[in-house]
Design an enzyme around this catalytic site. Structure first.
Site, PDB file in Angstrom:
ATOM      1  N   LYS A 184      10.361   1.319   5.139  1.00  0.00           N
ATOM      2  CA  LYS A 184      10.167   2.510   4.303  1.00  0.00           C
ATOM      3  C   LYS A 184      11.133   2.451   3.115  1.00  0.00           C
ATOM      4  O   LYS A 184      12.272   1.984   3.265  1.00  0.00           O
ATOM      5  CB  LYS A 184      10.494   3.773   5.105  1.00  0.00           C
ATOM      6  CG  LYS A 184       9.663   3.947   6.351  1.00  0.00           C
ATOM      7  CD  LYS A 184       8.567   4.983   6.081  1.00  0.00           C
ATOM      8  CE  LYS A 184       7.769   5.324   7.317  1.00  0.00           C
ATOM      9  NZ  LYS A 184       7.111   4.185   7.956  1.00  0.00           N
ATOM     10  N   GLY A 220      10.292  -6.426   1.828  1.00  0.00           N
ATOM     11  CA  GLY A 220       9.684  -6.003   3.087  1.00  0.00           C
ATOM     12  C   GLY A 220       9.316  -4.531   3.074  1.00  0.00           C
ATOM     13  O   GLY A 220       8.868  -3.986   4.089  1.00  0.00           O
ATOM     14  N   GLY A 265       6.093  -3.002   6.126  1.00  0.00           N
ATOM     15  CA  GLY A 265       6.456  -1.958   7.092  1.00  0.00           C
ATOM     16  C   GLY A 265       7.719  -1.176   6.846  1.00  0.00           C
ATOM     17  O   GLY A 265       7.863  -0.081   7.400  1.00  0.00           O
ATOM     18  N   ARG A 287       3.171  -5.456  -3.062  1.00  0.00           N
ATOM     19  CA  ARG A 287       1.802  -4.941  -2.967  1.00  0.00           C
ATOM     20  C   ARG A 287       1.679  -3.424  -2.967  1.00  0.00           C
ATOM     21  O   ARG A 287       0.724  -2.886  -3.528  1.00  0.00           O
ATOM     22  CB  ARG A 287       1.109  -5.528  -1.717  1.00  0.00           C
ATOM     23  CG  ARG A 287       0.793  -7.001  -1.864  1.00  0.00           C
ATOM     24  CD  ARG A 287       0.522  -7.653  -0.541  1.00  0.00           C
ATOM     25  NE  ARG A 287       1.737  -7.801   0.259  1.00  0.00           N
ATOM     26  CZ  ARG A 287       1.773  -8.319   1.472  1.00  0.00           C
ATOM     27  NH1 ARG A 287       0.654  -8.720   2.035  1.00  0.00           N
ATOM     28  NH2 ARG A 287       2.924  -8.433   2.131  1.00  0.00           N
ATOM     29  N   GLY A 300      14.010   3.080   0.791  1.00  0.00           N
ATOM     30  CA  GLY A 300      15.313   3.706   1.025  1.00  0.00           C
ATOM     31  C   GLY A 300      16.001   3.222   2.297  1.00  0.00           C
ATOM     32  O   GLY A 300      17.218   3.319   2.408  1.00  0.00           O
ATOM     33  N   LYS A 332      12.340 -20.031  -4.372  1.00  0.00           N
ATOM     34  CA  LYS A 332      12.710 -20.411  -2.985  1.00  0.00           C
ATOM     35  C   LYS A 332      13.059 -21.891  -2.929  1.00  0.00           C
ATOM     36  O   LYS A 332      12.521 -22.660  -2.135  1.00  0.00           O
ATOM     37  CB  LYS A 332      11.574 -20.105  -2.005  1.00  0.00           C
ATOM     38  CG  LYS A 332      11.159 -18.666  -1.916  1.00  0.00           C
ATOM     39  CD  LYS A 332      11.849 -17.944  -0.786  1.00  0.00           C
ATOM     40  CE  LYS A 332      11.551 -16.475  -0.706  1.00  0.00           C
ATOM     41  NZ  LYS A 332      10.404 -15.922  -1.325  1.00  0.00           N
ATOM     42  N   ALA A 372       4.173  -2.936   2.273  1.00  0.00           N
ATOM     43  CA  ALA A 372       3.167  -3.750   2.973  1.00  0.00           C
ATOM     44  C   ALA A 372       3.703  -4.362   4.272  1.00  0.00           C
ATOM     45  O   ALA A 372       2.954  -4.567   5.220  1.00  0.00           O
ATOM     46  CB  ALA A 372       2.652  -4.847   2.041  1.00  0.00           C
ATOM     47  N   SER A 414      12.056 -11.638   5.891  1.00  0.00           N
ATOM     48  CA  SER A 414      11.596 -10.324   6.361  1.00  0.00           C
ATOM     49  C   SER A 414      10.479 -10.387   7.403  1.00  0.00           C
ATOM     50  O   SER A 414      10.173  -9.388   8.033  1.00  0.00           O
ATOM     51  CB  SER A 414      11.097  -9.507   5.162  1.00  0.00           C
ATOM     52  OG  SER A 414      10.049 -10.199   4.501  1.00  0.00           O
TER      53      SER A 414
HETATM   54  P1  BMP Z   1       5.275  -7.338  -0.587  1.00  0.00           P
HETATM   55  O1  BMP Z   1       6.077  -6.057  -0.885  1.00  0.00           O
HETATM   56  O2  BMP Z   1       3.939  -7.350  -1.247  1.00  0.00           O
HETATM   57  O3  BMP Z   1       5.244  -7.661   0.864  1.00  0.00           O
HETATM   58  O4  BMP Z   1       6.059  -8.548  -1.313  1.00  0.00           O
HETATM   59  C1  BMP Z   1       7.311  -8.963  -0.910  1.00  0.00           C
HETATM   60  C2  BMP Z   1       7.853  -9.987  -1.873  1.00  0.00           C
HETATM   61  O5  BMP Z   1       9.146 -10.379  -1.426  1.00  0.00           O
HETATM   62  C3  BMP Z   1       7.018 -11.241  -2.012  1.00  0.00           C
HETATM   63  O6  BMP Z   1       7.102 -11.670  -3.349  1.00  0.00           O
HETATM   64  C4  BMP Z   1       7.722 -12.250  -1.105  1.00  0.00           C
HETATM   65  O7  BMP Z   1       7.652 -13.568  -1.598  1.00  0.00           O
HETATM   66  C5  BMP Z   1       9.173 -11.781  -1.168  1.00  0.00           C
HETATM   67  N1  BMP Z   1       9.940 -12.045   0.052  1.00  0.00           N
HETATM   68  C6  BMP Z   1       9.581 -11.496   1.279  1.00  0.00           C
HETATM   69  O8  BMP Z   1       8.585 -10.786   1.393  1.00  0.00           O
HETATM   70  N2  BMP Z   1      10.370 -11.749   2.356  1.00  0.00           N
HETATM   71  C7  BMP Z   1      11.481 -12.545   2.300  1.00  0.00           C
HETATM   72  O9  BMP Z   1      12.153 -12.706   3.290  1.00  0.00           O
HETATM   73  C8  BMP Z   1      11.828 -13.101   1.067  1.00  0.00           C
HETATM   74  C9  BMP Z   1      11.059 -12.828  -0.056  1.00  0.00           C
HETATM   75  O10 BMP Z   1      11.391 -13.339  -1.221  1.00  0.00           O
END
Ligand code: BMP
Length: 238
Positions: A193, A186, A191, A209, A195, A76, A189, A132
């Site tokens: 789904k 996104g 929210g 996660r 696809g 980032k 974890a 997200s």
């Molecule tokens: P998780 O599925 O556990 O929520 O992880 C999402 C991953 O995507 C994390 O590594 C986070 O840094 C990254 N991420 C995000 O969640 N939203 C964004 O807008 C940009 C991301 O890089």
């Protein structure tokens, strides 16, 4: 239509963000061993890189056997071009082939320089155009057109757009055309789904996660892939 199953198999990126109380090197290597056969990409973020350092990341990446995978350093980046270039050069020999930076920092003196260095190092540059989490609407939505424009001017390899907002992915896909990849976090974890983002036009869904904290990461990854395929089947037909 291209074999839907093969296409879906190429759409999952697993985000490896180890929890605080584990041996992160072991945690990553075990997960890579278990799920890398079904993931097209692996994303390594700052929670890991800060702890294991560049050398640790290189050790972890040496356990990935298929170099064709997307091996993403999610840094980032959001700095002046000179400093971002130093960071990318420092991480280039770990084996990563993709880095993530923010689009909002702009082109001149920042992304134009980063983009040049990434090209020289043969590293894909992915720019965050819209995040997200709900708070992304505070600022990012107001300048979303500008952020997309920057992705295009820089001719980034890819853009991050939120799986939690398929409507935004659709706008992004229309504006960016088909040559710029869309990576969508996104799922699970946060929210969205499996696809949903693919149906809206994303190339990859980033899942962390839901898979990495599951008791059965491979089984969960396969379920995600199955759900992606089912959802694509109903949104596109097969
Ligand atoms: P998780 O599925 O556990 O929520 O992880 C999402 C991953 O995507 C994390 O590594 C986070 O840094 C990254 N991420 C995000 O969640 N939203 C964004 O807008 C940009 C991301 O890089």
């Amino acid at each position: 239509m291209v074999n839907l199953y093969l296409w879906v198999l190429m759409s999952l990126i697993v985000a490896l963000d180890p929890p605080i109380d584990v041996d992160e090197r072991k945690w990553c290597i075990n997960l890579i061993d278990e799920i890398s056969g079904v993931a097209q990409g692996l994303k390594f973020g700052l929670p890991l890189i800060i702890k294991v350092g560049v050398k640790g990341l290189k050790d972890i990446l040496s356990t990935v056997d298929q170099r064709s995978k997307l091996l993403i350093a999610d840094l980032k980046l959001a700095d002046i071009g000179y400093v971002m270039s130093l960071i990318v050069k420092a991480i280039a020999n770990t084996g990563v082939n993709t880095v993530i930076a923010h689009a909002f920092i702009g082109v001149k003196g920042a992304l134009e320089e980063l983009s040049k260095v990434c090209k020289e190092l043969n590293i894909n540059l992915v720019l965050v155009a819209r995040m997200s989490h709900p708070g992304a609407s505070d600022v990012m939505d107001k300048v979303f057109d500008d952020l997309l424009r920057i992705v295009k001017i820089v001719n980034a390899w890819g853009a991050v757009l939120p799986a939690t907002r398929p409507d935004i992915i659709k706008i992004g896909r229309k504006f960016l055309g088909s040559s710029i990849k869309i990576l969508s976090p996104g799922v699970g974890a946060q929210g969205a789904k499996p696809g949903e983002a693919l149906c809206a036009g994303a190339d990859y869904e980033i899942v962390g996660r839901l898979i990495t904290r599951s008791k059965d990461p491979l089984g969960t990854a396969l379920k995600v892939i199955n759900e992606q395929r089912e959802r694509l089947r109903s949104c596109r037909g097969s």
